[in-house]
Design a protein around this motif. Structure first.
Motif, PDB file in Angstrom:
ATOM      1  N   ASP A 131     -14.151  29.613 -16.266  1.00 48.10           N
ATOM      2  CA  ASP A 131     -13.414  29.302 -15.539  1.00 48.10           C
ATOM      3  C   ASP A 131     -13.981  27.178 -15.115  1.00 48.10           C
ATOM      4  O   ASP A 131     -13.660  27.199 -15.266  1.00 48.10           O
ATOM      5  CB  ASP A 131     -12.572  29.344 -14.184  1.00 48.10           C
ATOM      6  CG  ASP A 131     -11.682  30.787 -14.861  1.00 48.10           C
ATOM      7  OD1 ASP A 131     -11.002  30.413 -15.617  1.00 48.10           O
ATOM      8  OD2 ASP A 131     -10.989  31.707 -14.129  1.00 48.10           O
ATOM      9  N   VAL A 132     -15.336  27.991 -14.522  1.00 48.39           N
ATOM     10  CA  VAL A 132     -16.284  26.735 -14.277  1.00 48.39           C
ATOM     11  C   VAL A 132     -16.288  25.999 -15.888  1.00 48.39           C
ATOM     12  O   VAL A 132     -16.348  24.443 -15.987  1.00 48.39           O
ATOM     13  CB  VAL A 132     -17.405  27.303 -12.998  1.00 48.39           C
ATOM     14  CG1 VAL A 132     -18.191  25.907 -13.112  1.00 48.39           C
ATOM     15  CG2 VAL A 132     -16.609  27.707 -12.010  1.00 48.39           C
ATOM     16  N   ILE A 133     -17.101  26.405 -16.475  1.00 50.58           N
ATOM     17  CA  ILE A 133     -17.106  26.014 -17.808  1.00 50.58           C
ATOM     18  C   ILE A 133     -16.205  25.110 -17.925  1.00 50.58           C
ATOM     19  O   ILE A 133     -16.230  24.179 -18.917  1.00 50.58           O
ATOM     20  CB  ILE A 133     -17.724  27.451 -18.885  1.00 50.58           C
ATOM     21  CG1 ILE A 133     -18.916  27.661 -18.005  1.00 50.58           C
ATOM     22  CG2 ILE A 133     -17.873  26.454 -20.422  1.00 50.58           C
ATOM     23  CD1 ILE A 133     -19.738  28.899 -18.964  1.00 50.58           C
ATOM     24  N   THR A 134     -14.907  25.577 -18.340  1.00 49.63           N
ATOM     25  CA  THR A 134     -13.964  24.902 -19.148  1.00 49.63           C
ATOM     26  C   THR A 134     -13.635  23.806 -17.798  1.00 49.63           C
ATOM     27  O   THR A 134     -13.107  23.113 -18.240  1.00 49.63           O
ATOM     28  CB  THR A 134     -12.237  26.078 -18.746  1.00 49.63           C
ATOM     29  OG1 THR A 134     -12.322  27.608 -19.855  1.00 49.63           O
ATOM     30  CG2 THR A 134     -11.988  25.420 -19.518  1.00 49.63           C
ATOM     31  N   TRP A 135     -13.578  24.024 -16.610  1.00 53.00           N
ATOM     32  CA  TRP A 135     -13.727  22.460 -15.695  1.00 53.00           C
ATOM     33  C   TRP A 135     -14.679  21.474 -15.838  1.00 53.00           C
ATOM     34  O   TRP A 135     -14.019  20.096 -16.343  1.00 53.00           O
ATOM     35  CB  TRP A 135     -13.313  23.507 -14.074  1.00 53.00           C
ATOM     36  CG  TRP A 135     -12.952  21.878 -13.792  1.00 53.00           C
ATOM     37  CD1 TRP A 135     -12.247  21.157 -14.259  1.00 53.00           C
ATOM     38  CD2 TRP A 135     -12.917  22.331 -12.545  1.00 53.00           C
ATOM     39  NE1 TRP A 135     -11.824  20.259 -12.489  1.00 53.00           N
ATOM     40  CE2 TRP A 135     -12.996  20.738 -11.907  1.00 53.00           C
ATOM     41  CE3 TRP A 135     -14.256  22.633 -11.618  1.00 53.00           C
ATOM     42  CZ2 TRP A 135     -12.852  20.441 -10.454  1.00 53.00           C
ATOM     43  CZ3 TRP A 135     -14.325  22.181 -10.403  1.00 53.00           C
ATOM     44  CH2 TRP A 135     -13.810  20.694  -9.916  1.00 53.00           C
TER      45      TRP A 135
END
Length: 129
Positions: A96-100
């Motif tokens: 989720d961090v990577i996607t953001w």
């Protein structure tokens, strides 16, 4: 905050499409056996996909693993501030961090709602009096 910028060729190439970056704490608590998880895999996954800086202690050990998502320079000029995330100890949260970050990060892209569960307050700095 201390540390050195790191990253693989993939992360270096992502810099154009990921104007924000992450700071990952990897000192006394974060990234050690004190906190369950595969810390090397988390760091490697982040480095392979987004700009990463590995830091020494960020002074919120009770929230290990800590990741700070920093806005791009343009987003910061527009008022965006770093977002501190704690207890980022599973692969889904890392993704989720990577996607953001790849979408632009703070001030450029909405934070995935699930990351609200991980937001923590930045530590207070001692007064410089």
């Amino acid at each position: 905050m201390t540390g050195t910028a790191t990253g693989t060729a993939a992360a270096q190439g992502a810099r154009g499409s990921a104007p924000s970056r992450v700071v990952v704490c990897r000192d006394c608590c974060c990234g050690t056996v004190k906190v369950p998880g595969d810390h090397a895999a988390q760091s490697a996954r982040l480095r392979a996909t987004v700009p990463v800086r590995i830091s020494e202690c960020l002074d919120v050990c009770e929230q290990a693993n800590v990741i700070v998502v920093q806005p791009s320079a343009a987003a910061r000029r527009a008022g965006a501030r770093p977002v501190w995330l704690g207890l980022v100890n599973d692969t889904d949260a890392t993704e989720d961090v990577i996607t953001w970050v790849r979408a632009g990060g703070p001030g450029a892209a909405p934070m995935p709602e699930i990351l609200d569960l991980y937001v923590i307050a930045a530590p207070r700095r001692p007064d410089a009096s």
